[in-house]
Design a protein around this motif. Sequence first.
Motif, PDB file in Angstrom:
ATOM      1  N   ASN A 116       0.857  -1.183   0.000  1.00 15.52           N
ATOM      2  CA  ASN A 116       0.000   0.000   0.000  1.00 15.52           C
ATOM      3  C   ASN A 116       0.894   1.235   0.000  1.00 15.52           C
ATOM      4  N   ARG A 117       1.014   1.895  -1.137  1.00 16.76           N
ATOM      5  CA  ARG A 117       1.914   3.044  -1.270  1.00 16.76           C
ATOM      6  C   ARG A 117       1.093   4.336  -1.209  1.00 16.76           C
ATOM      7  N   ILE A 118       1.348   5.144  -0.205  1.00 22.77           N
ATOM      8  CA  ILE A 118       0.590   6.370   0.014  1.00 22.77           C
ATOM      9  C   ILE A 118       0.806   7.336  -1.149  1.00 22.77           C
ATOM     10  N   GLY A 119      -0.306   7.775  -1.742  1.00 20.60           N
ATOM     11  CA  GLY A 119      -0.235   8.720  -2.842  1.00 20.60           C
ATOM     12  C   GLY A 119       0.146   8.121  -4.175  1.00 20.60           C
ATOM     13  N   LYS A 120       0.361   6.788  -4.222  1.00 19.33           N
ATOM     14  CA  LYS A 120       0.730   6.114  -5.465  1.00 19.33           C
ATOM     15  C   LYS A 120      -0.134   4.865  -5.622  1.00 19.33           C
ATOM     16  N   ASP A 121      -0.097   4.298  -6.810  1.00 15.29           N
ATOM     17  CA  ASP A 121      -0.805   3.040  -7.033  1.00 15.29           C
ATOM     18  C   ASP A 121      -0.151   1.927  -6.219  1.00 15.29           C
ATOM     19  N   ASN A 122      -0.972   1.024  -5.707  1.00 15.95           N
ATOM     20  CA  ASN A 122      -0.425  -0.146  -5.020  1.00 15.95           C
ATOM     21  C   ASN A 122       0.403  -0.975  -5.997  1.00 15.95           C
ATOM     22  N   GLN A 237       1.975   2.529   6.983  1.00 16.59           N
ATOM     23  CA  GLN A 237       1.737   1.807   5.737  1.00 16.59           C
ATOM     24  C   GLN A 237       1.618   0.306   5.986  1.00 16.59           C
TER      25      GLN A 237
END
Length: 272
Positions: A116-122, A237
Motif C-alpha cells: 500500500n503506497r501512500i499517494g501512489k498506485d499499489n 503503511q
Amino acid sequence: MEKIVGLWRNMSKPDTLTLARQIIDWFLARGWLVLTEWEDILERKAQFLISLGGDGTLLQAAREGASLGIPVLGVNFGRLGFLCEIEREDVFGALEKILNQDYKIQERLMLNAVVNRIGKDNISHLVLNDVVFSRESTDGIITLQVNLSGELSVSYPADGLIVSTPTGSTAYSLSAGGPIVSPDVQAVLLTPLAAHSLSARPMVVSEKEEIQILLTNGEKCRVTFDGRQNDLIYSGQTVIIKASPIKALLIRLGSRSFPQVVREKLRDRWHE
C-alpha cells in the motif's frame, strides 16, 4: 506438436555456458528446439525450463514459468542447492528420464504481496521464497504489527520480520531461527529478526489467512521480495500478503525425498 525446451542460465557462472552448449547439442540431436531468450520462450511456450545455477536462479525461472504453467528442472551450480533437483554431472541421465515421461511435477505455494503506497498506485509482487521486512541500518528497532484476516495477532519489536513459504523455510528464515517446513505443507511462516521481546515468537499460520503487516513504530522499513525487488514503507503503511492462485512447478525425478535432502544439505560436518 513442436518440441521446445527453454534454458535459464546464471550468466555470472562461466561453467553454466559450457553445460548449456552441451545441452543444446543433446536436444538438437533428438529433434528438440532449445530457446535461451525469455521473449522467445514466452512466445513459443516451452514444454519445460532447465535452470542452470543455484537456488536463486531456480527461483527466478520458477517465478517466470509459473504464470505460464511451465515446470522447471533445477541443475545445481551453487553451494547449497536446496531447491535444485540434480547436480550438474547428473543432467543427461535426468533429461533422458524427462523425455521418457519418468518424472513428477511438484506444486509449490507462492505468495502475492501488495504494498500500500501512500499517494501512489499499489504494487503487487509474486513471491516463491519470502517477503523480508528490515530496518534501515541507521535506524533503531521497528515494530511490525501482524493482523491475520483482519484480527490483531502479534506485534514484533525487532530488526525485521520474514514472511516465508515452506520453500523459503530453508533460506533466510532458517538462518534467523525459523523451522524447516516440508514443501507439502500449505502454510506461511512468520520469523522475527532479532526480536526485542520474549513474547515475539515465530509463528506458522494457514495459507488461507490474509496477512496484514503494519509498520507501527519506526519511520521507515525496507521490504524485499525474494531478495530482488525492494520497496520502502513508512509509518502507518501496510503490506497485504496472501497465497497466490499461481503455483510454482518443479520437476521431481523421485531420486531424493525431502528428509534425505535435509540430511544431505544440513548435516553437521563437525561431527563426521
